[in-house]
Design a protein around this motif. Structure first.
Motif, mmCIF file in Angstrom:
data_model
loop_
_atom_site.group_PDB
_atom_site.id
_atom_site.type_symbol
_atom_site.label_atom_id
_atom_site.label_comp_id
_atom_site.label_asym_id
_atom_site.label_seq_id
_atom_site.Cartn_x
_atom_site.Cartn_y
_atom_site.Cartn_z
ATOM 1 N N HIS C 70 0.846 -1.207 0.000
ATOM 2 C CA HIS C 70 0.000 0.000 0.000
ATOM 3 C C HIS C 70 0.880 1.255 0.000
ATOM 4 N N PRO C 71 0.674 2.140 -0.955
ATOM 5 C CA PRO C 71 1.558 3.310 -1.064
ATOM 6 C C PRO C 71 1.484 4.250 0.138
ATOM 7 N N GLU C 72 0.355 4.226 0.843
ATOM 8 C CA GLU C 72 0.261 5.125 2.004
ATOM 9 C C GLU C 72 0.839 4.508 3.283
ATOM 10 N N VAL C 73 1.227 3.261 3.199
ATOM 11 C CA VAL C 73 1.817 2.613 4.378
ATOM 12 C C VAL C 73 3.327 2.863 4.397
ATOM 13 N N ASP C 74 3.756 3.596 5.417
ATOM 14 C CA ASP C 74 5.189 3.879 5.571
ATOM 15 C C ASP C 74 5.844 2.968 6.603
ATOM 16 N N VAL C 75 5.036 2.560 7.569
ATOM 17 C CA VAL C 75 5.575 1.723 8.641
ATOM 18 C C VAL C 75 4.604 0.567 8.886
ATOM 19 N N VAL C 76 5.186 -0.621 9.094
ATOM 20 C CA VAL C 76 4.356 -1.804 9.262
ATOM 21 C C VAL C 76 4.513 -2.368 10.679
ATOM 22 N N SER C 77 3.408 -2.407 11.388
ATOM 23 C CA SER C 77 3.374 -3.063 12.701
ATOM 24 C C SER C 77 3.092 -4.538 12.482
ATOM 25 N N ILE C 78 3.985 -5.386 12.928
ATOM 26 C CA ILE C 78 3.800 -6.828 12.760
ATOM 27 C C ILE C 78 3.510 -7.467 14.115
ATOM 28 N N THR C 79 2.295 -7.965 14.257
ATOM 29 C CA THR C 79 1.876 -8.516 15.558
ATOM 30 C C THR C 79 1.267 -9.909 15.383
ATOM 31 N N THR C 80 1.666 -10.568 14.334
ATOM 32 C CA THR C 80 1.158 -11.917 14.052
ATOM 33 C C THR C 80 1.895 -12.954 14.906
ATOM 34 N N PRO C 81 1.433 -14.220 14.852
ATOM 35 C CA PRO C 81 2.200 -15.270 15.552
ATOM 36 C C PRO C 81 3.666 -15.255 15.100
ATOM 37 N N ASN C 82 4.545 -15.649 16.017
ATOM 38 C CA ASN C 82 5.990 -15.507 15.797
ATOM 39 C C ASN C 82 6.484 -16.133 14.497
ATOM 40 N N ALA C 83 5.843 -17.218 14.091
ATOM 41 C CA ALA C 83 6.319 -17.933 12.902
ATOM 42 C C ALA C 83 6.222 -17.082 11.633
ATOM 43 N N PHE C 84 5.377 -16.057 11.666
ATOM 44 C CA PHE C 84 5.198 -15.211 10.477
ATOM 45 C C PHE C 84 6.091 -13.968 10.468
ATOM 46 N N HIS C 85 6.725 -13.695 11.586
ATOM 47 C CA HIS C 85 7.495 -12.452 11.689
ATOM 48 C C HIS C 85 8.502 -12.297 10.557
ATOM 49 N N ALA C 86 9.258 -13.358 10.325
ATOM 50 C CA ALA C 86 10.383 -13.236 9.393
ATOM 51 C C ALA C 86 9.921 -12.851 7.988
ATOM 52 N N GLN C 87 9.018 -13.629 7.434
ATOM 53 C CA GLN C 87 8.619 -13.343 6.055
ATOM 54 C C GLN C 87 7.980 -11.965 5.913
ATOM 55 N N MET C 88 7.172 -11.596 6.870
ATOM 56 C CA MET C 88 6.505 -10.289 6.794
ATOM 57 C C MET C 88 7.495 -9.146 6.946
ATOM 58 N N ALA C 89 8.366 -9.288 7.929
ATOM 59 C CA ALA C 89 9.339 -8.217 8.169
ATOM 60 C C ALA C 89 10.264 -8.069 6.973
ATOM 61 N N ILE C 90 10.713 -9.180 6.442
ATOM 62 C CA ILE C 90 11.628 -9.118 5.302
ATOM 63 C C ILE C 90 10.940 -8.501 4.087
ATOM 64 N N ALA C 91 9.692 -8.906 3.871
ATOM 65 C CA ALA C 91 8.945 -8.332 2.747
ATOM 66 C C ALA C 91 8.769 -6.830 2.923
ATOM 67 N N ALA C 92 8.421 -6.426 4.121
ATOM 68 C CA ALA C 92 8.210 -4.996 4.359
ATOM 69 C C ALA C 92 9.506 -4.219 4.177
ATOM 70 N N LEU C 93 10.571 -4.773 4.679
ATOM 71 C CA LEU C 93 11.867 -4.093 4.547
ATOM 72 C C LEU C 93 12.267 -4.006 3.084
ATOM 73 N N LYS C 94 12.047 -5.076 2.373
ATOM 74 C CA LYS C 94 12.381 -5.063 0.933
ATOM 75 C C LYS C 94 11.555 -4.026 0.198
ATOM 76 N N ALA C 95 10.343 -3.780 0.682
ATOM 77 C CA ALA C 95 9.488 -2.758 0.069
ATOM 78 C C ALA C 95 9.849 -1.357 0.558
ATOM 79 N N GLY C 96 10.916 -1.282 1.362
ATOM 80 C CA GLY C 96 11.389 0.026 1.809
ATOM 81 C C GLY C 96 10.596 0.616 2.960
ATOM 82 N N LYS C 97 9.837 -0.229 3.629
ATOM 83 C CA LYS C 97 9.023 0.248 4.754
ATOM 84 C C LYS C 97 9.801 0.119 6.071
ATOM 85 N N HIS C 98 9.409 0.966 7.011
ATOM 86 C CA HIS C 98 9.888 0.782 8.370
ATOM 87 C C HIS C 98 9.128 -0.391 8.998
#
Lengths: 370, 370, 370, 370
Positions: C70-98
């Motif tokens: 989403h172009p209006e999303v600058d920062v992503v809060s990740i509060t999912t079960p621990n097993a999902f943290h890595a893929q989500m965080a990496i994807a967000a970082l790759k998309a240039g998000k905080h």
């Protein structure tokens, strides 16, 4: 010079407590001659003999007058029910003996007044067993107040609560009879007043309320009987110093076992204390950086005399019975003519008068001066 | 149906607290529609605009009458200094708006009475911000009393103490002027009475004393000025239920920061609480084996609604500000016509009358009925 | 410049906590622009929409990748079960998000390492939700240690105990499966290590033991299943500073609800803390007269930033959820390029490595360096 | 039959404590014959005579062998420095006397073993002064564990902390010499092990770490000397019962004065205790309604034998010294051939072996079995 001879009347709760103190005062303090435990008196002669053996008294009797008359008895510990205090104390004083009488002084103001008259006439030591004032923690509080650590005191609160009358289903007992006194007001109030006295000073005026948690109590034979005393008392105080005060007393307070909670507010700090944690005192001072101010929990320690006479290590704790040992040492000081930290019959009478004024203030619904 | 429109007057201590509650009530509770933050009022127009941005209000103004008149404003949060409560609340009620007014109601009994008249005439919700009663811990206490866990209450003690007036060297301020009220009696007393009200019931008669820890305070220009209020107040209470009570209030109590200490004694148990540890309640019951009885420290938990709406894990703790969110949810309940746990203007007036009776009892030195 | 756009993935325990923080950060702090709550993600689309309404998010989705894109999303809060943290965080970082990711980082060391690689490559902010370090009480502790108030730290103890696994009769759940991790060691240990990190520094070597209070647990279908994780862990630590340490973790500790008990011993004083009383810290210093030394209970207050942003009065108390608001403010600081009090992915990885070393030390029965 | 004759060697901290106990045991318990205080030994003959007078001993000596040989001495209290325990105890046992020896047994495992051999050969009572186990609060804990109130114990933590070695500027003393032992490990560890023994059972394996808060200490003559002992010790334990355990010992813990903090976790509840508040025990049980569960603070009371022998009212408090009186009563029970609550030389040797195993585990960096 022969050792001081001790006579002890009574072997119940406080009798045993005195006996322990007389046995321990020399080993603990080491700076007094071991007293001679001369004679023990208990109404039952066989019990008197048995307890004399246990407590280390040389002789026993069922006749308290014989004890007072005993030539080896120099000081008489009176630990009988309150109604007997006056006659025994007066007899002992008339016989020229020192008297160490459990609180309260007497069951009537007139008796207490007569006791003071006898004490003045005798010129011997006449001291009361207000043991809570002997706690090194309370003495520390006293010093911190006296040396200005918390500044001039402007407000004090004392609560004393236990739960021995809390069970509504407990049978009607003598504690609920008017003959036993007012109830919590005298049963507990005298302790509150003794602490206020040594910490802050005299009470000038009082306004009290009293209440009965239970209007009646069951009788063993069936049915109920109306309760005549008040297990709850609340008092507003004005002190001679100008400080305001408050006393709350409840002997039907479920869960409170030996609570005597003090809060002393001064212009520079506050002291808090609870007898259920008698080896601690809480001190707040408005000194230093405000962001690290807080109530500090001070554990009693050798620095707080006479804790050091009991234990050389801090924070190890004294017990309730050991306060009586300290009181005993103070009594010996008084007998030796030295300054002693004790409430004598004069101070005791003032306490009785405060109780009496409180009772009147309740009846009349207005402030009463002492 | 459009969302409820909110107008907030004031952006200080309580104004911010209301703003936080209006922002959080929907996310926390999830069962209410997110309100529309329509307009914010603050005396300084620029500040009003700035805070509106921070707090999420759509519009801002320096004119509180404009806020009340705003067609999108359905409910008015009044968080201004006490002297303004009456005129604002009455105006809002006359405009048919719901009112959420910070305590105390007003600075005079006449004003409070007029507010109640206006509320009755309006028929809208008129609620007061007695937030301490919203604490899940207090609600637990309320339930334990209501369901008989501690039996009929026979005695209650409430202490409220802070130290913002404790520094004798602090300059004379409006808090020491008679125009600000009696002092601790109204400043703190209203909180004590609100808690007694929800926990036990009505106060029937009161006997108060008040004291000044410092007779005068320094002026910035040099010299001193006599203090006109009383930073200390002590009250004996008799409740309609027959229980006896005691309230002690001290805003010069060094070391106490937000203490509201409750002790509620019943025929079967005791409850104790201290607002400084607002996530705990102490309960003693005379059940079971006596040798394992003791005060139990209960930490608030999801089992204590509405704690569960904030945190799904026990013992993690709510904060002072979060009580206002709960209060906000109750307000929404009241607006929706549902039963709500709130003190309305009628209950608030009774509290003001209790304060007034206490002040008279002090002046006249006798018990006064409410 | 437009407001910072927020995307939140997850609406459970921590999802709600993040939502509350995003709503409150501007009203509380007032010195940050109110962020735009752009998009909320939850696996169930209807629930996502409902929560978006409650939480104030403009849009909702069931597709977390859409949120990250989403172009209006600058920062992503990740509060999912621990097993999902890595893929989500990496994807967000790759998309240039905080990224603001809840602890622990991941369920494997390899994942955590990949997350750090992604964070370094992205150059955006990558922070972890170690909220306990944000408590003003903990920050006070940190300052008192840093400024030498308690002298060089020579010993630290951390206990973390809850009782959600204490019921032996509770059904076997995923928390007892090996796939969920080691048990208390990672579940609780990461919090202990985060606190040690900010207060004292790095752990150099560890020696752990782990235990199972219950060897097996009942299955819903009948019978039992062997427990694979360890609900109890105990660790000896050696810190880089030379200090010795100890960590005790127990998630089957009856009666403990949110206990994180710290004791930090220094050459001049001691600090103690318990998360169950998160608005207090205990400080002992060996300054001044020894007879009035004691642990002082310091209540958090406006003097302890950023408590002042929440409440202008001392001792009124913050709640667990409010720590996340502080953390959110720190995150905004980091995003603005200012120094921030946060644990980033680098610090987080070190914590994961400490957990891993502890597990190895247990298996091998010897000290293991990190 | 003549009264039991007592010989006491040593008049320091523990010597006085024994003397007080010998004086008080009959008055307190009333069910034992008052012992005869036959002879007191102290290295300085004049001091011996003085203390004999204070303590109530009939004779005094500077020759401990004379005391042991004294025909009226049936039991020998040994309260000398640890290095003398072995030779005195063995001599007394060889003379057919009962022995009451202060802990720890000896300064070497070989000495302790020889003491046990002598005790077995003598067949008299050989008891150690592990007084903390005598506390009615600890006995209550013991009963609650034994009767299953907290279910099978799965985890235990014991901390023992004082601050007598905390001052970095204090001169190098014998406590820092290797000849004095390991440091906190033996100085404090023996107490921890004695409590674990009576509450839960035997330690099977141990893994210890030790640390020096200060590498060197100043010498009176100037300069410094390297510290040879470890004032801090931390231990992981595995018990024979399968429970896991942890012991933390620190004699340089600023602010801790007499802390012995126990936490015993079971399948149905938890017990907590702190020796600094020795008249309280905290109990949590998972019984009844979960919303009113909490740690209950139980004050010791007459229901907790033998508290009743000291005071007939609950919550009034025993002191540290009074534990020794209880121990003395147990010793008399053992001498009379009755079951007694005491740690004898066999149990004491096991404790010494645990200390020794811990020291080896530290040196070798691996778990060591006892």
């Amino acid at each position: 010079m022969r050792a001081l001879g001790v006579g002890l009347i009574g072997t119940g709760y406080m009798g045993k407590c005195h006996a322990l103190a007389w046995n321990a005062v020399a080993p603990v303090f080491g700076d007094v001659r071991r007293p001679k435990l001369a004679m023990l008196c208990e109404v039952d002669e066989a019990l008197a003999a048995q307890r004399a053996g246990e407590f280390g008294f040389a002789e026993s009797t069922a006749d308290w007058k014989a004890l007072i008359a005993h030539p080896e008895v120099d000081v008489v510990s009176i630990t009988t029910p309150n109604a007997f205090h006056a006659q025994m104390a007066i007899a002992a004083l008339k016989a020229g003996k020192h008297v160490w009488c459990e609180k309260p002084m007497a069951t009537s103001l007139a008796d207490a007044e007569a006791m003071l008259v006898a004490a003045k006439a005798a010129g011997t030591v006449a001291a009361l067993g207000y043991n809570y004032i002997q706690n090194p923690a309370i003495r520390l509080a006293q010093r911190l107040i006296a040396d200005g650590t918390i500044g001039p005191v402007n407000h004090v609160r004392v609560e004393m609560d236990e739960d021995f009358m809390a069970d509504a289903g407990a049978l009607f007992s003598w504690k609920s009879e008017a003959a036993s006194g007012h109830g919590a007001l005298d049963d507990f109030g005298v302790h509150a007043f003794s602490l206020i006295k040594v910490l802050i000073g005299e009470v000038e005026a009082v306004m009290a309320d009293m209440a009965r948690p239970y209007a009646e109590r069951p009788l063993a034979a069936g049915g109920t009987r109306a309760v005549e005393t008040h297990d709850i008392a609340t008092l507003l105080l004005r002190l001679s110093s100008g400080a305001s005060g408050l006393v709350a007393l409840n002997r039907s307070a479920w869960g409170r076992k030996g609570r005597i909670a003090l809060q002393v507010f001064g212009a520079k700090g506050t002291i808090a204390y609870d007898q259920e944690r008698m080896n601690e005192i809480e001190l707040y001072t408005a000194d230093g950086d405000s962001d690290v101010q807080g109530f500090r929990r001070i554990l009693t320690a050798p620095a707080h005399a006479p804790y050091d006479r009991f234990i050389p290590a801090p924070g190890h704790g004294l017990g309730f019975n050991e306060l009586k040992i300290i009181e005993c040492r103070e009594l010996l000081r008084a007998i030796a003519g030295e300054p002693a930290h004790l409430l004598d019959f004069e101070a005791g009478l003032r306490i009785e008068r405060t109780v009496d004024a409180a009772a009147r203030s309740f009846r009349e619904g207005r402030w009463t001066t002492i």
